[in-house]
Enzyme design. Structure first.
Site, PDB file in Angstrom:
ATOM      1  CB  CYS A  50      -0.940   0.015   1.204  1.00  0.00           C
ATOM      2  SG  CYS A  50      -0.102  -0.019   2.798  1.00  0.00           S
ATOM      3  CB  SER A 195      -4.096 -10.046   4.291  1.00  0.00           C
ATOM      4  OG  SER A 195      -3.615  -8.996   3.464  1.00  0.00           O
ATOM      5  CG  MET A 196      -5.081  -3.625   5.870  1.00  0.00           C
ATOM      6  SD  MET A 196      -3.615  -3.558   6.922  1.00  0.00           S
ATOM      7  CE  MET A 196      -2.401  -3.031   5.706  1.00  0.00           C
TER       8      MET A 196
END
Length: 497
Positions: A50, A195-196
């Site tokens: 990110c 996942s985040m």
């Protein structure tokens, strides 16, 4: 061949550029394949998170490699080369190794010491292995980076210096209050089930929110995340999944929203948030333009521009000049945007009762955070590991030559024993075996000292020339050396994560 990395990160580029340059999974694979097809590159791997996009390659020409990798990044990111170039950084050979090891340890993260980057490095290696763009050098490099990162977290207190972006983001939303006290009793909406987002949901559950609603484009993934949250022995938080179409309704009931999806457009517009809160929103508002210096295009000057903090100063100046202050009044809705490109319209920050924390504000907040004493210890680990990796790579470079030399010597011994058999056909098996063993011992003793010493010399800086000298002195066939290298490279057990 030499290691080269070309990339951009939150340290060198504003978020507006990073989110436009973000790479989807299928784009990353195409980038790697096109990099391998380019003339200067023999291996390639991409690390895309990110807050960073980095292309690693094993190249035979530095300047051609920089030009090609920069062009490929521009083509696949959709950001023009002229616009992208000022924000790119370049690292070569040992500096490239040092950079990746620092990244793996969390020293280059927005939140110093965060450990999520290790999973992202592992994913980058897995992609390179899956499509066969990561060869011996990048397999060794990324495997070692994972080991160095794990060593930093196990041998130091770097974990005390940083947390995950989720935890840090929630701290920013809490605005100095204890996160558990702030979160207690709140209703949370998590948008995304990757996942985040899963980490965000688990973190919110641990902080004591009363309820979690998960919305995702694929309902099955949202259901799976809810199932995990409700497993026996878990937090016991009430959780359920909804369709993405229900997000507008859920906004009217939510106290905190965390969003991290792979969408290319906005998931939450300012109009939608305003509507959920019963507020008016003026879409005609235009922020004043920023007047800040542009980053230098020259790679060396640009590296200094990043390292001396000018990049961060410029980013903060841009943000102050273009983003209005947070809305007034008590906070009715807290928004945490962890996506890149962003999921939540930055204009929501102007709404009364709304607090917005996004990647850009997290970068600013983390820049002011105190550094842990353990950071210096991690830097020492990185320096030692870079030196060790360089020595191992240089030593490995000469190994095929040494193997080829011993293969040639074994061939000479076999030829001489065969000639002896022709001249002394009456030798019995015991005599023949004794003579063969004696000749082999003589050859081994003659080769032992020089081959051990040449490996030691080759592991030192500038030691690559010893392989060439060995090939020249013993008139070794280059094709034989190359065959040994190919056999080592094609070993199925090599470099697997």
């Amino acid at each position: 061949m030499s290691l080269l990395v070309v990339g951009l990160s939150h340290r060198s580029a504003p978020v507006s550029v990073l989110e436009r340059a973000s790479l989807a999974a299928e784009t990353q694979a195409k980038l790697l394949q096109d990099t391998l097809a380019a003339e200067p590159a023999a291996e390639a791997a991409v690390l895309a998170t990110c807050n960073r996009i980095e292309l690693y390659a094993d190249v035979d020409k530095f300047h051609a490699g920089v030009a090609e990798l920069s062009t490929l990044l521009a083509q696949h990111s959709g950001v023009g080369l002229d616009e992208l170039t000022p924000y790119l950084y370049v690292h070569y050979e040992d500096r490239a190794v040092h950079h990746l090891f620092s990244v793996a340890c969390g020293l280059d993260s927005m939140v110093v010491g965060e450990g999520q980057i290790l999973g992202q490095i592992k994913d980058a290696l897995a992609l390179g292995q899956e499509i066969h763009t990561a060869g011996r050098l990048l397999n060794d490099l990324f495997q070692q980076a994972l080991r160095v990162g794990k060593r930093a977290h196990s041998e130091t207190g770097i974990d005390r210096a940083g947390q995950s972006l989720v935890t840090f983001g929630l701290e920013q939303l809490a605005a100095g209050a204890d996160v558990a006290d702030w979160a207690r009793g709140k209703r949370a909406l998590v948008i995304g089930a990757g996942s985040m987002s899963s980490l965000a949901a688990a973190t919110l559950a641990r902080t004591g929110v009363a309820e979690i609603v998960v919305a995702n484009r694929t309902r099955a993934r949202a259901d799976r995340l809810v199932e995990i949250l409700g497993q026996p022995g878990g937090t016991g938080v009430a959780a359920h999944a909804v369709e993405m179409a229900a997000v507008s309704d859920e906004l009217t009931r939510a106290d905190v929203v965390v969003s991290c999806t792979g969408a290319t457009g906005l998931v939450l517009t300012a109009e939608a948030v305003a509507g959920a809160l019963g507020l008016a929103f003026d879409p005609a508002y235009e922020a004043p333009a920023a007047s800040v210096p542009a980053p230098p295009a020259d790679p060396d000057r640009h590296a200094a521009w990043v390292e001396n903090g000018t990049a961060g100063t410029v980013r903060q100046a841009v943000r102050r000049a273009t983003v209005p202050a947070q809305g007034a009044g008590p906070v009715r809705l807290a928004l945490l945007d962890l996506a890149m490109p962003r999921d939540i319209d930055g204009a929501t920050a102007r709404l009364d009762g709304v607090r917005l924390v996004d990647i850009e504000s997290l970068a600013e907040a983390s820049a002011d955070a105190p550094m842990a004493a353990d950071v210096d210890q991690v830097r020492t680990i990185v320096a030692d590991e870079v030196a060790a990796f360089g020595a191992a790579q240089r030593a490995a470079h000469i190994t095929p030559t040494v193997v080829a030399l011993r293969t040639m010597a074994a061939g000479v011994v076999a030829g001489e024993i065969a000639r002896l058999d022709g001249r002394l056909p009456d030798l019995d098996e015991k005599q023949r075996a004794e003579i063969t063993q004696t000749v082999r011992r003589v050859v081994d003793k003659l080769l032992h000292a020089p081959t051990v010493r040449v490996k030691q010399l080759a592991s030192e800086p500038g030691g690559a020339g010893y392989a060439d000298a060995l090939r020249e002195l013993f008139d070794l066939d280059p094709q034989t050396v190359a065959a040994v290298s190919r056999a080592d490279l094609n070993d199925p057990n090599r470099g697997r994560s």
